[in-house]
Design a protein around this motif. Structure first.
Motif, PDB file in Angstrom:
ATOM      1  N   ALA A 161      36.525 -30.632 218.566  1.00  0.00           N
ATOM      2  CA  ALA A 161      36.937 -31.202 217.284  1.00  0.00           C
ATOM      3  C   ALA A 161      36.195 -30.505 216.160  1.00  0.00           C
ATOM      4  O   ALA A 161      35.100 -29.969 216.351  1.00  0.00           O
ATOM      5  CB  ALA A 161      36.665 -32.699 217.242  1.00  0.00           C
ATOM      6  N   ARG A 162      36.793 -30.508 214.975  1.00  0.00           N
ATOM      7  CA  ARG A 162      36.127 -29.994 213.775  1.00  0.00           C
ATOM      8  C   ARG A 162      36.305 -30.997 212.637  1.00  0.00           C
ATOM      9  O   ARG A 162      37.413 -31.471 212.385  1.00  0.00           O
ATOM     10  CB  ARG A 162      36.689 -28.643 213.346  1.00  0.00           C
ATOM     11  CG  ARG A 162      36.085 -28.150 212.018  1.00  0.00           C
ATOM     12  CD  ARG A 162      36.770 -26.913 211.470  1.00  0.00           C
ATOM     13  NE  ARG A 162      36.406 -25.713 212.201  1.00  0.00           N
ATOM     14  CZ  ARG A 162      37.289 -24.878 212.731  1.00  0.00           C
ATOM     15  NH1 ARG A 162      38.590 -25.142 212.644  1.00  0.00           N
ATOM     16  NH2 ARG A 162      36.890 -23.798 213.374  1.00  0.00           N
ATOM     17  N   ILE A 210      35.006 -27.329 200.108  1.00  0.00           N
ATOM     18  CA  ILE A 210      35.343 -27.607 201.508  1.00  0.00           C
ATOM     19  C   ILE A 210      36.534 -28.562 201.590  1.00  0.00           C
ATOM     20  O   ILE A 210      37.470 -28.371 202.377  1.00  0.00           O
ATOM     21  CB  ILE A 210      34.126 -28.186 202.250  1.00  0.00           C
ATOM     22  CG1 ILE A 210      33.022 -27.143 202.357  1.00  0.00           C
ATOM     23  CG2 ILE A 210      34.526 -28.688 203.635  1.00  0.00           C
ATOM     24  CD1 ILE A 210      31.703 -27.686 202.866  1.00  0.00           C
ATOM     25  N   LYS A 211      36.507 -29.590 200.757  1.00  0.00           N
ATOM     26  CA  LYS A 211      37.593 -30.582 200.746  1.00  0.00           C
ATOM     27  C   LYS A 211      38.928 -29.932 200.399  1.00  0.00           C
ATOM     28  O   LYS A 211      39.954 -30.192 201.052  1.00  0.00           O
ATOM     29  CB  LYS A 211      37.271 -31.686 199.745  1.00  0.00           C
ATOM     30  CG  LYS A 211      38.317 -32.775 199.662  1.00  0.00           C
ATOM     31  CD  LYS A 211      37.915 -33.844 198.658  1.00  0.00           C
ATOM     32  CE  LYS A 211      38.967 -34.946 198.572  1.00  0.00           C
ATOM     33  NZ  LYS A 211      38.573 -35.992 197.586  1.00  0.00           N
ATOM     34  N   ASN A 212      38.933 -29.084 199.379  1.00  0.00           N
ATOM     35  CA  ASN A 212      40.174 -28.465 198.915  1.00  0.00           C
ATOM     36  C   ASN A 212      40.681 -27.376 199.859  1.00  0.00           C
ATOM     37  O   ASN A 212      41.842 -26.960 199.759  1.00  0.00           O
ATOM     38  CB  ASN A 212      39.974 -27.877 197.519  1.00  0.00           C
ATOM     39  CG  ASN A 212      39.691 -28.950 196.476  1.00  0.00           C
ATOM     40  OD1 ASN A 212      40.101 -30.099 196.638  1.00  0.00           O
ATOM     41  ND2 ASN A 212      38.971 -28.580 195.427  1.00  0.00           N
ATOM     42  N   ASN A 213      39.809 -26.908 200.755  1.00  0.00           N
ATOM     43  CA  ASN A 213      40.215 -25.855 201.689  1.00  0.00           C
ATOM     44  C   ASN A 213      40.279 -26.346 203.129  1.00  0.00           C
ATOM     45  O   ASN A 213      40.243 -25.543 204.063  1.00  0.00           O
ATOM     46  CB  ASN A 213      39.257 -24.661 201.580  1.00  0.00           C
ATOM     47  CG  ASN A 213      39.486 -23.848 200.321  1.00  0.00           C
ATOM     48  OD1 ASN A 213      40.381 -23.013 200.262  1.00  0.00           O
ATOM     49  ND2 ASN A 213      38.693 -24.118 199.297  1.00  0.00           N
ATOM     50  N   SER A 214      40.380 -27.650 203.296  1.00  0.00           N
ATOM     51  CA  SER A 214      40.536 -28.239 204.629  1.00  0.00           C
ATOM     52  C   SER A 214      41.986 -28.638 204.851  1.00  0.00           C
ATOM     53  O   SER A 214      42.637 -29.172 203.950  1.00  0.00           O
ATOM     54  CB  SER A 214      39.638 -29.475 204.774  1.00  0.00           C
ATOM     55  OG  SER A 214      38.276 -29.117 204.690  1.00  0.00           O
ATOM     56  N   VAL A 215      42.477 -28.372 206.056  1.00  0.00           N
ATOM     57  CA  VAL A 215      43.857 -28.701 206.409  1.00  0.00           C
ATOM     58  C   VAL A 215      43.843 -29.475 207.715  1.00  0.00           C
ATOM     59  O   VAL A 215      43.211 -29.054 208.690  1.00  0.00           O
ATOM     60  CB  VAL A 215      44.711 -27.423 206.574  1.00  0.00           C
ATOM     61  CG1 VAL A 215      46.145 -27.790 206.960  1.00  0.00           C
ATOM     62  CG2 VAL A 215      44.695 -26.594 205.308  1.00  0.00           C
ATOM     63  N   ARG A 216      44.513 -30.612 207.728  1.00  0.00           N
ATOM     64  CA  ARG A 216      44.619 -31.392 208.966  1.00  0.00           C
ATOM     65  C   ARG A 216      45.414 -30.616 210.009  1.00  0.00           C
ATOM     66  O   ARG A 216      46.366 -29.916 209.684  1.00  0.00           O
ATOM     67  CB  ARG A 216      45.305 -32.735 208.688  1.00  0.00           C
ATOM     68  CG  ARG A 216      44.543 -33.635 207.741  1.00  0.00           C
ATOM     69  CD  ARG A 216      43.515 -34.441 208.470  1.00  0.00           C
ATOM     70  NE  ARG A 216      42.688 -35.241 207.562  1.00  0.00           N
ATOM     71  CZ  ARG A 216      41.794 -36.137 207.957  1.00  0.00           C
ATOM     72  NH1 ARG A 216      41.624 -36.359 209.256  1.00  0.00           N
ATOM     73  NH2 ARG A 216      41.072 -36.810 207.090  1.00  0.00           N
ATOM     74  N   ILE A 217      45.011 -30.777 211.269  1.00  0.00           N
ATOM     75  CA  ILE A 217      45.587 -29.970 212.335  1.00  0.00           C
ATOM     76  C   ILE A 217      47.096 -30.190 212.480  1.00  0.00           C
ATOM     77  O   ILE A 217      47.848 -29.251 212.777  1.00  0.00           O
ATOM     78  CB  ILE A 217      44.855 -30.245 213.672  1.00  0.00           C
ATOM     79  CG1 ILE A 217      45.307 -29.252 214.742  1.00  0.00           C
ATOM     80  CG2 ILE A 217      45.043 -31.689 214.126  1.00  0.00           C
ATOM     81  CD1 ILE A 217      44.459 -29.300 215.999  1.00  0.00           C
ATOM     82  N   TYR A 220      39.805 -24.480 206.611  1.00  0.00           N
ATOM     83  CA  TYR A 220      39.161 -25.169 207.726  1.00  0.00           C
ATOM     84  C   TYR A 220      40.179 -26.115 208.346  1.00  0.00           C
ATOM     85  O   TYR A 220      40.607 -27.083 207.701  1.00  0.00           O
ATOM     86  CB  TYR A 220      37.940 -25.958 207.248  1.00  0.00           C
ATOM     87  CG  TYR A 220      36.873 -25.121 206.594  1.00  0.00           C
ATOM     88  CD1 TYR A 220      36.087 -24.255 207.346  1.00  0.00           C
ATOM     89  CD2 TYR A 220      36.648 -25.191 205.221  1.00  0.00           C
ATOM     90  CE1 TYR A 220      35.104 -23.473 206.753  1.00  0.00           C
ATOM     91  CE2 TYR A 220      35.661 -24.428 204.620  1.00  0.00           C
ATOM     92  CZ  TYR A 220      34.897 -23.573 205.383  1.00  0.00           C
ATOM     93  OH  TYR A 220      33.922 -22.806 204.793  1.00  0.00           O
ATOM     94  N   ILE A 221      40.579 -25.833 209.575  1.00  0.00           N
ATOM     95  CA  ILE A 221      41.541 -26.695 210.259  1.00  0.00           C
ATOM     96  C   ILE A 221      40.756 -27.820 210.928  1.00  0.00           C
ATOM     97  O   ILE A 221      40.007 -27.598 211.875  1.00  0.00           O
ATOM     98  CB  ILE A 221      42.362 -25.906 211.297  1.00  0.00           C
ATOM     99  CG1 ILE A 221      43.074 -24.734 210.615  1.00  0.00           C
ATOM    100  CG2 ILE A 221      43.373 -26.826 211.976  1.00  0.00           C
ATOM    101  CD1 ILE A 221      43.822 -23.835 211.580  1.00  0.00           C
ATOM    102  N   ILE A 222      40.917 -29.028 210.392  1.00  0.00           N
ATOM    103  CA  ILE A 222      40.112 -30.147 210.869  1.00  0.00           C
ATOM    104  C   ILE A 222      40.936 -31.104 211.726  1.00  0.00           C
ATOM    105  O   ILE A 222      42.151 -31.215 211.582  1.00  0.00           O
ATOM    106  CB  ILE A 222      39.473 -30.918 209.687  1.00  0.00           C
ATOM    107  CG1 ILE A 222      40.538 -31.471 208.736  1.00  0.00           C
ATOM    108  CG2 ILE A 222      38.518 -30.017 208.915  1.00  0.00           C
ATOM    109  CD1 ILE A 222      39.978 -32.354 207.630  1.00  0.00           C
TER     110      ILE A 222
END
Length: 286
Positions: free
Chosen positions: A186-187, A238-245, A260-262
């Motif tokens: 997980a990330r 980080i928030k603006n460059n995070s994408v849900r899987i 960042y694929i979280i």
């Protein structure tokens, strides 16, 4: 292939932020040893909360702590602590697990620690499917030793050793864990601490090599060199460059570049190293 985590009423840390915290407050020391705005303090708090909420028995869930910015975490972490050499946490945790299969080691690493000098141990720990938890704290840089580039440093970033910007492809720890043989991957980020806590609890109650990455802001070393000098700058980046899987599945590689694929990337079951060793021992006895 799940199991109930061993619990006990004895030796449970009563304070949610670790035994040392109260002592430090009485002595006048700061509550956190981390730089102002560092995300590692919130990670430490979340780990302590899970440890307390799950009523984990100290002797059965020791922390293995290596070398990095996070090395001051033992001042607030509950339970038993093993401090080890740079990158060697998984090797030590392997010895702990094989010496006593009832123990579930929790090895905490930084990105340079786990993915540079410790890469070999990481790969073989996942390959063997050792029943342990590995938590990667990824701040994209060697924060403790002066801000040198790390294996996770994004391409194009400035560091103390790459003032004209970094030109190498960074390691994706999640993909490496999946390929190497981890059974839970997980990330999350410092923006998604509740999800991290849920993943941590899941890893506690399952068998196998569990890997959880947390992406954190570093205002002091990474942010100051990359136009993100304030904690909120890095946090929002980080928030603006995070994408849900689930959303990332419908996006192209170009759209996912630098993101960042979280989420939970993998959850499977297969025999652990101890399971296979036990089976061989029984056959040898026959």
């Amino acid at each position: 292939m799940s199991y109930s985590a061993p619990r006990g009423k004895e030796n449970i840390t009563p304070h949610p932020y670790g035994k040392a915290t109260q002592m430090f407050k009485l002595m006048g020391f700061p509550f956190t040893m981390f730089c102002k705005g560092c995300g590692y303090g919130s990670v430490a708090q979340a780990i302590c909360r899970v440890y307390t909420e799950e009523k984990l028995q100290e002797e059965l869930y020791p922390f293995i702590v290596n070398i990095g910015c996070y090395s001051s975490m033992p001042t607030v972490l509950p339970g038993k602590i093993l401090m080890t050499l740079h990158g060697r946490g998984i090797a030590v945790a392997t010895g702990v697990k094989m010496a006593n299969p009832n123990i579930k080691p929790i090895s905490i690493h930084g990105d340079g620690d786990l993915l540079s000098i410790g890469t070999n141990h990481f790969i073989h720990g996942a390959r063997r499917n050792i029943d342990m938890i590995v938590i990667l704290l990824n701040n994209n840089i060697y924060g403790m030793t002066g801000g040198q580039h790390a294996p996770t440093t994004p391409m194009g970033s400035k560091t103390s050793t790459t003032p004209r910007r970094y030109g190498e492809q960074p390691i994706d720890a999640v993909e490496l864990a999946k390929v190497a043989g981890a059974t839970y991957v997980a990330r999350w980020t410092t923006n998604t601490m509740r999800e991290f806590m849920k993943s941590f609890k899941k890893a506690i109650h399952r068998k196998g090599f569990s890997f959880i990455e947390i992406v954190s802001q570093c205002p002091t070393q990474y942010g100051s060199k990359n136009a993100l000098p304030k904690a909120l700058d890095g946090f929002n980046f980080i928030k603006n460059n995070s994408v849900r899987i689930n959303k990332a599945k419908d996006m192209s590689p170009d759209e996912l570049k630098g993101k960042y694929i979280i989420g939970e990337h993998l959850e499977i079951d297969r025999p652990t190293l101890w399971d296979r060793k036990s089976e061989l021992i029984e056959k040898a006895k026959e």
